[in-house]
Design an enzyme around this catalytic site. Structure first.
Site, PDB file in Angstrom:
ATOM      1  N   ARG A   1       6.506  26.623 -15.708  1.00  0.00           N
ATOM      2  CA  ARG A   1       6.562  26.788 -14.311  1.00  0.00           C
ATOM      3  C   ARG A   1       7.744  26.043 -13.884  1.00  0.00           C
ATOM      4  O   ARG A   1       8.044  24.901 -14.105  1.00  0.00           O
ATOM      5  CB  ARG A   1       5.304  26.208 -13.776  1.00  0.00           C
ATOM      6  CG  ARG A   1       4.347  26.779 -12.773  1.00  0.00           C
ATOM      7  CD  ARG A   1       3.239  26.100 -12.292  1.00  0.00           C
ATOM      8  NE  ARG A   1       2.151  26.488 -13.124  1.00  0.00           N
ATOM      9  CZ  ARG A   1       0.839  26.324 -12.980  1.00  0.00           C
ATOM     10  NH1 ARG A   1       0.591  25.390 -12.046  1.00  0.00           N
ATOM     11  NH2 ARG A   1      -0.080  26.649 -13.792  1.00  0.00           N
TER      12      ARG A   1
ATOM     13  N   SER B   1       0.866  30.768 -10.339  1.00  0.00           N
ATOM     14  CA  SER B   1      -0.352  30.462  -9.946  1.00  0.00           C
ATOM     15  C   SER B   1      -0.557  29.839  -8.532  1.00  0.00           C
ATOM     16  O   SER B   1      -0.337  30.712  -7.633  1.00  0.00           O
ATOM     17  CB  SER B   1      -1.009  29.417 -10.988  1.00  0.00           C
ATOM     18  OG  SER B   1      -2.524  29.177 -10.777  1.00  0.00           O
ATOM     19  N   HIS B   2      -1.006  28.715  -8.310  1.00  0.00           N
ATOM     20  CA  HIS B   2      -1.441  28.277  -6.934  1.00  0.00           C
ATOM     21  C   HIS B   2      -0.318  27.398  -6.389  1.00  0.00           C
ATOM     22  O   HIS B   2      -0.412  26.860  -5.444  1.00  0.00           O
ATOM     23  CB  HIS B   2      -2.533  27.224  -7.082  1.00  0.00           C
ATOM     24  CG  HIS B   2      -2.341  26.237  -7.874  1.00  0.00           C
ATOM     25  ND1 HIS B   2      -2.845  26.387  -9.435  1.00  0.00           N
ATOM     26  CD2 HIS B   2      -2.001  24.920  -8.025  1.00  0.00           C
ATOM     27  CE1 HIS B   2      -2.553  25.231 -10.005  1.00  0.00           C
ATOM     28  NE2 HIS B   2      -1.956  24.519  -8.838  1.00  0.00           N
TER      29      HIS B   2
ATOM     30  N   LYS C   1       2.686  32.745 -17.885  1.00  0.00           N
ATOM     31  CA  LYS C   1       1.463  32.293 -18.772  1.00  0.00           C
ATOM     32  C   LYS C   1       1.484  33.269 -19.946  1.00  0.00           C
ATOM     33  O   LYS C   1       1.632  34.603 -19.923  1.00  0.00           O
ATOM     34  CB  LYS C   1      -0.044  32.674 -18.109  1.00  0.00           C
ATOM     35  CG  LYS C   1      -0.177  31.420 -16.866  1.00  0.00           C
ATOM     36  CD  LYS C   1      -1.564  31.524 -16.173  1.00  0.00           C
ATOM     37  CE  LYS C   1      -1.564  30.642 -15.234  1.00  0.00           C
ATOM     38  NZ  LYS C   1      -2.978  30.680 -14.235  1.00  0.00           N
TER      39      LYS C   1
ATOM     40  N   ASP D   1      -7.308  31.598  -5.780  1.00  0.00           N
ATOM     41  CA  ASP D   1      -5.928  30.816  -5.973  1.00  0.00           C
ATOM     42  C   ASP D   1      -5.024  32.015  -5.971  1.00  0.00           C
ATOM     43  O   ASP D   1      -5.431  33.317  -5.812  1.00  0.00           O
ATOM     44  CB  ASP D   1      -5.982  29.930  -7.105  1.00  0.00           C
ATOM     45  CG  ASP D   1      -5.965  30.633  -8.302  1.00  0.00           C
ATOM     46  OD1 ASP D   1      -6.279  31.696  -8.503  1.00  0.00           O
ATOM     47  OD2 ASP D   1      -5.592  29.677  -9.285  1.00  0.00           O
TER      48      ASP D   1
ATOM     49  N   ASP E   1      -3.043  33.554  -8.341  1.00  0.00           N
ATOM     50  CA  ASP E   1      -3.004  34.653  -9.334  1.00  0.00           C
ATOM     51  C   ASP E   1      -4.562  35.255  -9.454  1.00  0.00           C
ATOM     52  O   ASP E   1      -4.740  35.594 -10.333  1.00  0.00           O
ATOM     53  CB  ASP E   1      -2.427  34.174 -10.533  1.00  0.00           C
ATOM     54  CG  ASP E   1      -2.937  33.113 -11.099  1.00  0.00           C
ATOM     55  OD1 ASP E   1      -3.731  32.007 -10.526  1.00  0.00           O
ATOM     56  OD2 ASP E   1      -2.822  32.680 -12.391  1.00  0.00           O
TER      57      ASP E   1
ATOM     58  N   ASP F   1      -7.104  33.877 -10.705  1.00  0.00           N
ATOM     59  CA  ASP F   1      -8.114  33.620 -12.106  1.00  0.00           C
ATOM     60  C   ASP F   1      -8.988  32.360 -11.765  1.00  0.00           C
ATOM     61  O   ASP F   1      -9.927  32.165 -12.647  1.00  0.00           O
ATOM     62  CB  ASP F   1      -7.325  33.470 -13.221  1.00  0.00           C
ATOM     63  CG  ASP F   1      -6.335  32.090 -13.246  1.00  0.00           C
ATOM     64  OD1 ASP F   1      -6.319  31.542 -11.848  1.00  0.00           O
ATOM     65  OD2 ASP F   1      -5.525  31.867 -14.159  1.00  0.00           O
ATOM     66  N   ARG F   2      -8.921  31.784 -10.295  1.00  0.00           N
ATOM     67  CA  ARG F   2     -10.042  30.974 -10.113  1.00  0.00           C
ATOM     68  C   ARG F   2     -10.638  31.141  -8.657  1.00  0.00           C
ATOM     69  O   ARG F   2      -9.692  31.584  -7.700  1.00  0.00           O
ATOM     70  CB  ARG F   2      -9.465  29.289  -9.806  1.00  0.00           C
ATOM     71  CG  ARG F   2      -8.908  29.011 -11.119  1.00  0.00           C
ATOM     72  CD  ARG F   2      -8.472  27.564 -11.186  1.00  0.00           C
ATOM     73  NE  ARG F   2      -7.328  27.392 -10.203  1.00  0.00           N
ATOM     74  CZ  ARG F   2      -6.898  26.088  -9.662  1.00  0.00           C
ATOM     75  NH1 ARG F   2      -7.839  25.130  -9.777  1.00  0.00           N
ATOM     76  NH2 ARG F   2      -5.770  26.101  -8.844  1.00  0.00           N
TER      77      ARG F   2
ATOM     78  N   HIS G   1     -11.993  26.953 -13.223  1.00  0.00           N
ATOM     79  CA  HIS G   1     -11.784  27.976 -14.033  1.00  0.00           C
ATOM     80  C   HIS G   1     -13.299  28.381 -14.948  1.00  0.00           C
ATOM     81  O   HIS G   1     -14.046  27.150 -15.439  1.00  0.00           O
ATOM     82  CB  HIS G   1     -10.737  27.395 -15.361  1.00  0.00           C
ATOM     83  CG  HIS G   1      -9.364  27.516 -14.800  1.00  0.00           C
ATOM     84  ND1 HIS G   1      -8.556  28.612 -14.899  1.00  0.00           N
ATOM     85  CD2 HIS G   1      -8.425  26.402 -14.349  1.00  0.00           C
ATOM     86  CE1 HIS G   1      -7.421  28.170 -14.476  1.00  0.00           C
ATOM     87  NE2 HIS G   1      -7.387  26.868 -14.183  1.00  0.00           N
TER      88      HIS G   1
END
Length: 447
Positions: free
Chosen positions: A14, A99-100, A109, A238, A240, A242-243, A325
């Site tokens: 990142r 991500s966020h 990732k 978020d 991407d 995934d949460r 998660h």
């Protein structure tokens, strides 16, 4: 080439685009990953960030020139990459996402076969060292295969719930201009709910709010909207996707610990007696709920690499982290944002009660501080001071940072992976005790 070594974090890559990580750096990482792990076929997906199309193209070029076949799965949420690696029987994959993080960030990732994460202690630093020696050749178009995994993905996530059991609930969904806006429509088409769709247009400039619902300022919108709409619940994702995060019918945010407890309940109804994993920060609501329903609660270190590894080892059905998660055995042991949303819709439907009523027993019994972060000059010294201060009060554990467990309160203090911070999570069985112990712990940390 911009490839700052500090973009390689504990769990992923990142950094700021293009100063810390640019397309040539992405090419080098894609190539180094393939040279390091020698996968035959990998998937590459990307999120909606403005830099992601070019960054994904560069990763694919590096991977192809490193000797792998690449399956381009296009614009997807991170969990769809995990799903694709398993579903298409691939040797690994790279998701281009930050991500966020704010809009100027890019990242990746990286996973191996079975969607096993590649992190700081599982090969990411080897990829870093190799990538730093790679020169980027002239740009060429990589030869890749394109696959649409949406239909199979939608079928898989919907298989976690009984669609007949879901009632026509009135639900506010905040996709935050992230990947949920692309992923959810084909799922919502098959649900009987009345969904108020907010910010469903994927837009990497994030014109409405940052894609991180853990921060209260990014939740103001959904809290207000749930109240205005008099909705049954709100769900926010978020960047991407995934949460996912929940707001009850009164507009109150639901902490991840309580979500984990409810999801454990939903999963144990489907498979009684299963093992459920939760992290060291979590409320006693989680193990208490799991034990009450005849399951086996297993406490674990924080972090997706550790949770996924433990899930495989134990054959656990479900795992949850306070940070939002949630992991599922039958989804490659990977985390998903859509499956928890579906399970919660099913659970609220089956209970036939307001979401706030379902949460009431937790809120009346367990009093949480939430995560309180404090920068400290010497992490090890502070942890030692905490251990000495609370030594006589309860059982001490060093599974992850330091945990103290007394009869009617417990806490965990752990260092951040990325900065000199201590993170305090504390809970007590009455509010006054929680506030007293919180202040006592913070006095040691900040003293």
């Amino acid at each position: 080439m911009a490839l700052d070594p500090k973009v390689f974090k504990a769990y992923d890559v990142r950094g700021i685009h293009p100063s810390e990580l640019d397309e040539e750096g992405a090419y080098a990482i894609g190539r180094a990953y393939v040279e390091q792990f020698k996968p035959k076929r990998i998937a590459v997906g990307r999120d909606m960030r403005l830099s992601s199309p070019a960054m994904a193209q560069a990763v694919m070029r590096g991977a192809v020139e490193g000797g792998a076949e690449v399956v381009d799965i296009g614009l997807v949420g991170t969990e769809m990459l995990y799903f694709g690696v398993g579903e298409l029987d691939l040797d690994g994959g790279v998701m281009v996402t930050a991500s966020h993080n704010p809009q100027e960030y890019t990242g990746m990732k990286i996973v191996r076969r079975g969607a096993l994460p590649v992190g700081g202690d599982s090969g990411l630093l080897d990829i870093r060292d190799r990538a730093l020696t790679i020169e980027s050749p002239p740009v060429s178009e990589p030869a890749v295969e394109r696959v649409d995994i949406y239909p199979a993905f939608v079928d898989r996530v919907l298989s976690f719930v009984d669609l007949e059991a879901i009632r026509p609930l009135h639900v506010v969904i905040d996709a935050g201009n992230g990947m949920a806006g692309a992923m959810l429509p084909p799922i919502l088409e098959r649900l009987p709910i009345d969904a108020v769709r907010c910010y469903f247009e994927p837009d990497g400039s994030f014109p409405n709010h940052a894609p991180n619902p853990l921060l209260p300022e990014n939740r103001e919108f959904i809290v207000g909207k749930v109240k205005d709409e008099q909705a049954d619940l709100g769900i926010a994702f978020d960047g991407d996707a995934d949460r996912c995060f929940f707001v009850d019918d009164t507009g109150e945010f639901v902490p991840g610990d309580f979500v984990t407890a409810l999801l454990a309940e939903a999963m144990l109804e489907k498979e009684p007696g299963a093992k459920i994993i939760y992290d060291v920060r979590a409320s006693w609501a989680v193990p208490d709920t799991v034990e009450r329903l005849g399951g086996t609660p297993l406490v674990n270190r924080v972090g997706h690499a550790f949770i996924k590894e433990r899930m495989r080892k134990e054959g656990a059905l479900f795992g949850g982290e306070v940070s939002g998660h949630y992991y599922f055995r039958d989804f490659n042991q990977a985390d998903s944002g859509t499956i928890p949303a579906l399970l919660m819709l099913e659970l609220v439907s089956k209970r036939g009660k307001a979401f706030s009523e379902i949460l009431k027993p937790f809120r009346e019994r367990y009093f949480l501080t939430g995560e309180l972060n404090t920068p400290v000059p010497d992490v090890a010294l502070k942890l030692q001071e905490l251990k000495e201060h609370f030594a006589g009060e309860g059982e001490i554990s060093h599974l992850d940072g330091i945990s103290v467990t007394a009869k009617d309160w417990h806490m965990n203090v752990r260092p951040s992976n990325t900065e000199p911070l201590l993170r305090l999570n504390l809970e007590a069985l009455d509010r006054e005790l929680m506030e007293r112990k919180r202040d006592e712990a913070l006095a040691v940390i900040r003293g």
